[in-house]
Design a protein around this motif. Structure first.
Motif, PDB file in Angstrom:
ATOM      1  N   ALA A 275       0.818  -1.209   0.000  1.00 20.01           N
ATOM      2  CA  ALA A 275       0.000   0.000   0.000  1.00 20.01           C
ATOM      3  C   ALA A 275       0.854   1.261   0.000  1.00 20.01           C
ATOM      4  O   ALA A 275       0.908   1.997   0.980  1.00 20.01           O
ATOM      5  N   VAL A 276       1.536   1.520  -1.114  1.00 20.80           N
ATOM      6  CA  VAL A 276       2.294   2.765  -1.272  1.00 20.80           C
ATOM      7  C   VAL A 276       1.409   3.755  -2.003  1.00 20.80           C
ATOM      8  O   VAL A 276       1.075   3.554  -3.170  1.00 20.80           O
ATOM      9  N   GLY A 277       1.009   4.818  -1.315  1.00 24.48           N
ATOM     10  CA  GLY A 277       0.122   5.799  -1.916  1.00 24.48           C
ATOM     11  C   GLY A 277       0.839   7.063  -2.331  1.00 24.48           C
ATOM     12  O   GLY A 277       2.045   7.212  -2.116  1.00 24.48           O
ATOM     13  N   LEU A 281      -0.551  10.585  -7.303  1.00 20.48           N
ATOM     14  CA  LEU A 281      -1.123  11.912  -7.074  1.00 20.48           C
ATOM     15  C   LEU A 281      -0.090  13.004  -7.342  1.00 20.48           C
ATOM     16  O   LEU A 281      -0.356  13.979  -8.045  1.00 20.48           O
ATOM     17  N   ILE A 282       1.100  12.831  -6.797  1.00 21.71           N
ATOM     18  CA  ILE A 282       2.138  13.865  -6.876  1.00 21.71           C
ATOM     19  C   ILE A 282       2.713  13.988  -8.282  1.00 21.71           C
ATOM     20  O   ILE A 282       2.791  15.078  -8.858  1.00 21.71           O
ATOM     21  N   VAL A 283       3.129  12.855  -8.856  1.00 17.28           N
ATOM     22  CA  VAL A 283       3.910  12.878 -10.095  1.00 17.28           C
ATOM     23  C   VAL A 283       3.130  13.464 -11.279  1.00 17.28           C
ATOM     24  O   VAL A 283       3.673  14.320 -11.997  1.00 17.28           O
ATOM     25  N   PRO A 284       1.870  13.058 -11.534  1.00 17.46           N
ATOM     26  CA  PRO A 284       1.164  13.652 -12.682  1.00 17.46           C
ATOM     27  C   PRO A 284       0.995  15.169 -12.566  1.00 17.46           C
ATOM     28  O   PRO A 284       1.082  15.885 -13.572  1.00 17.46           O
ATOM     29  N   HIS A 285       0.751  15.678 -11.350  1.00 20.27           N
ATOM     30  CA  HIS A 285       0.622  17.133 -11.174  1.00 20.27           C
ATOM     31  C   HIS A 285       1.935  17.835 -11.493  1.00 20.27           C
ATOM     32  O   HIS A 285       1.948  18.862 -12.184  1.00 20.27           O
ATOM     33  N   ILE A 335       5.623  13.484   1.899  1.00 19.82           N
ATOM     34  CA  ILE A 335       5.472  14.458   0.817  1.00 19.82           C
ATOM     35  C   ILE A 335       4.022  14.500   0.362  1.00 19.82           C
ATOM     36  O   ILE A 335       3.453  15.557   0.103  1.00 19.82           O
ATOM     37  N   GLY A 336       3.406  13.319   0.276  1.00 21.06           N
ATOM     38  CA  GLY A 336       2.087  13.212  -0.329  1.00 21.06           C
ATOM     39  C   GLY A 336       0.965  13.828   0.475  1.00 21.06           C
ATOM     40  O   GLY A 336       0.057  14.442  -0.095  1.00 21.06           O
ATOM     41  N   LEU A 341      -3.469  17.729   0.901  1.00 25.20           N
ATOM     42  CA  LEU A 341      -4.225  18.747   1.621  1.00 25.20           C
ATOM     43  C   LEU A 341      -4.250  20.064   0.839  1.00 25.20           C
ATOM     44  O   LEU A 341      -5.278  20.756   0.786  1.00 25.20           O
ATOM     45  N   TYR A 342      -3.136  20.385   0.209  1.00 29.70           N
ATOM     46  CA  TYR A 342      -3.085  21.597  -0.621  1.00 29.70           C
ATOM     47  C   TYR A 342      -4.063  21.490  -1.790  1.00 29.70           C
ATOM     48  O   TYR A 342      -4.825  22.425  -2.085  1.00 29.70           O
ATOM     49  N   LEU A 343      -4.072  20.336  -2.479  1.00 31.92           N
ATOM     50  CA  LEU A 343      -4.977  20.151  -3.610  1.00 31.92           C
ATOM     51  C   LEU A 343      -6.435  20.168  -3.171  1.00 31.92           C
ATOM     52  O   LEU A 343      -7.296  20.745  -3.839  1.00 31.92           O
TER      53      LEU A 343
END
Length: 351
Positions: A275-277, A281-285, A335-336, A341-343
């Motif tokens: 379960a690495v989340g 989310l981060i990379v495509p942005h 990092i995520g 939370l920012y997004l």
């Protein structure tokens, strides 16, 4: 010559639709990313509980001697771990990019939308009722669980008044993830498989073996090729479903193909590292910020940057508290979570 290259198509309202891309930035990321990945690979193979000199790494790869312990460490432990991390990072990043493009949801990610939890629940059932199941079957059941989890999240999110919104989708994902995680832990306690499941939930590539890579490699390569073939259609979908239909896209078929690709990529990755989340989310942005909104560039660049993130995060996991390892999922979450939370805050302001 302008900074942004523009591709113009005519929409269903007769007006041109533009999507910006920066080929020069994408080319820089792809070439620089490959060199950075090669450097990361050498560092990852060299450093750990036992530091190994670069010259020994080179010999172990190209002049392997099974009688030398350091060669054995490199060939049997560190190389499969490294390649597994690179493949998993690329898979999760591309899966997240496709989900965000198809749904136009900036919060879409396999970990946030129930895919990881669904796969984990099915794997818990496999550990409990079918111990010793071959890894090939674990991957297939992981695909199945990821699909069921995603389907339930979309179904629950759609029941709310006002339809499916990005925030509702994430809330439904969080609720279902909590439920499936609790059920998985209950199964683990009852059947005494807590250690296996705890290792999986922590997330990491430490236990990756060559036979696992042999099983997942063709699946991931086929899915990545499919993602590239679908990239133009995903770009159109990201502009809006009406625009995509006006441009002649068969949106239902594109979404079905895209979801199959996402399930293959996320299911393979989850079966190997757990379960690495937040990678998806981060990379495509970050990639869209750098190269624009053309998915013909976003998908390959996401694959490279996702590999870089997981490879260097795994290296950091070994270096934070040697000789012990920090869970890979925990480091990436540092990092995520702030990024999520920012997004979420930004999305709420725009609603």
């Amino acid at each position: 010559m302008s900074q942004h290259a523009h591709s113009l198509k005519e929409g269903n309202n007769g007006k041109p639709v533009a999507f910006r891309s920066r080929p020069w930035a994408a080319t820089l990321i792809l070439t620089g990313g490959v060199f950075a990945l090669i450097l990361g690979m050498f560092l990852s193979v060299s450093f750990g509980a036992a530091d190994i000199h670069f010259a020994v790494v080179w010999e172990a790869i190209f002049q392997f001697n099974p009688d030398i312990t350091q060669h054995q460490i490199i060939q049997e432990i560190r190389l499969p771990r490294l390649l597994g991390g690179a493949m998993v990072g690329a898979s999760l990043a591309v899966a997240g990019a496709i989900m965000q493009g198809m749904t136009r949801n900036p919060l879409a990610d396999s970990g946030l939308l129930g895919l990881n939890a669904g796969a984990g629940f099915v794997l818990a059932l496999c550990f409990a009722f079918f111990p010793g199941l071959p890894f090939m079957y674990l991957i297939l059941y992981s695909f199945l669980g990821a699909g069921v989890g995603a389907g339930m999240v979309y179904g629950i999110g759609s029941l709310a008044k006002g339809g499916l919104t990005p925030v509702r989708l994430v809330l439904a994902g969080a609720a279902l993830t909590a439920l499936l995680s609790a059920l998985s832990e209950g199964i683990a306690l009852y059947f005494k498989i807590g250690q296996d499941l705890a290792f999986w939930y922590a997330g990491g590539v430490a236990g990756t073996k060559w036979f696992q890579l042999e099983v997942m490699f063709p699946w991931i390569v086929a899915a990545l090729i499919g993602a590239m073939m679908l990239s133009r259609s995903i770009t159109m979908l990201s502009l809006g479903e009406d625009v995509a239909k006006g441009l002649g896209q068969r949106t239902a078929l594109v979404k079905l193909a895209g979801m199959i690709i996402v399930l293959i990529l996320a299911g393979s990755a989850v079966a190997v590292v757990g379960a690495v989340g937040f990678v998806g989310l981060i990379v495509p942005h970050l990639t869209r910020f750098l190269v624009g909104v053309d998915y013909r560039w976003i998908i390959p660049c996401s694959a490279i940057l996702g590999s870089l993130l997981v490879v260097f995060a795994d290296l950091a996991a070994r270096m934070v508290n040697p000789p012990y390892e920090t869970p890979l999922g925990a480091l990436i979450a540092l990092i995520g979570v702030p990024f999520f939370l920012y997004l979420a805050r930004k999305e709420r302001r725009e609603m």
